[in-house]
Design a protein around this motif. Structure first.
Motif, PDB file in Angstrom:
ATOM      1  N   LEU A  25      10.532  -6.062  -2.460  1.00  0.00           N
ATOM      2  CA  LEU A  25       9.465  -5.455  -1.667  1.00  0.00           C
ATOM      3  C   LEU A  25       9.849  -4.079  -1.134  1.00  0.00           C
ATOM      4  N   PRO A  42       3.966  -8.725   8.207  1.00  0.00           N
ATOM      5  CA  PRO A  42       3.944  -7.710   7.142  1.00  0.00           C
ATOM      6  C   PRO A  42       2.637  -6.934   7.173  1.00  0.00           C
ATOM      7  N   ASN A  46       2.394  -4.798   2.217  1.00  0.00           N
ATOM      8  CA  ASN A  46       3.366  -5.851   1.949  1.00  0.00           C
ATOM      9  C   ASN A  46       2.688  -7.184   1.643  1.00  0.00           C
TER      10      ASN A  46
END
Length: 212
Positions: A25, A42, A46
């Motif tokens: 990520l 997130p 994300n």
């Protein structure tokens, strides 16, 4: 189920450590730790990356009412079905090439054209690998297993006639007479040994990834 629990479950089910997930990520391991502890969330970008990486919908990740991935259709199931269909099509193409090689080499006894017919076989493998590499960063274990199975099947379908061609050319330089049956047995033995070695090599190349 909370988002933090879902991230933990998805990460572990895919055999990833926090460091592995952070690397995919492009975030820090501390960020993953905060997400999983519930002290941070997130962002939208994300969330999308998590959805693509684990093959689940963003609705599943964000909606606490969904207790498991079975509550919503998984994206990766559709992807895997497509990959399975592609593999079936390509294996079918390889079988057709094998039949073409049999006709040109055994029936028509034209080894040269039989060898040329191997080109579509190579193209099928190249096409499969190109498609896989385009999505390699988001490949799941099931996708990797599809790839391994495809190459193992391809080894059995694709090695016989190239080996037959090489052996047939080699025996022309052998001064002593030989029996056709003996030659066929030699070709078969070399083919089985080569295909088995290739399959073992493919399995071995996947072992480190499966153990991590």
């Amino acid at each position: 189920m909370k988002l933090s629990d879902k991230i933990i479950g998805l990460r572990k089910s895919n055999g990833m450590s926090q460091e592995d997930l952070a690397e995919k990520l492009n975030v820090s391991r501390q960020a993953i730790s905060r997400w999983e502890s519930g002290t941070a969330m997130p962002d939208a970008s994300n969330i999308l990356q998590l959805s693509k990486l684990f093959g689940v919908t963003t609705d599943y990740l964000l909606n606490d009412d969904y207790q498991s991935g079975n509550d919503l259709p998984k994206v990766k199931e559709v992807q895997n079905d497509n990959l399975g269909q592609i593999m079936i099509y390509l294996v079918t193409l390889e079988v057709m090439v094998l039949l073409m090689q049999f006709i040109t080499t055994v029936i028509l006894q034209n080894v040269f054209f039989g060898f040329l017919s191997f080109i579509p076989f190579v193209a099928a493998i190249g096409g499969f690998e190109y498609a896989y590499q385009k999505k390699a960063s988001n490949a799941t274990e099931k996708t990797k297993n599809f790839r391994r199975k495809f190459y193992k099947i391809s080894a059995w379908l694709g090695l016989y006639f190239p080996i037959r061609f090489i052996v047939s050319v080699a025996v022309r330089f052998y001064p002593r007479p030989y029996y056709t049956l003996v030659l066929e047995v030699i070709i078969l033995v070399i083919y089985i040994a080569a295909a088995t070695c290739v399959n073992l090599s493919i399995d071995k190349s996947y072992l480190p990834k499966e153990e991590n």
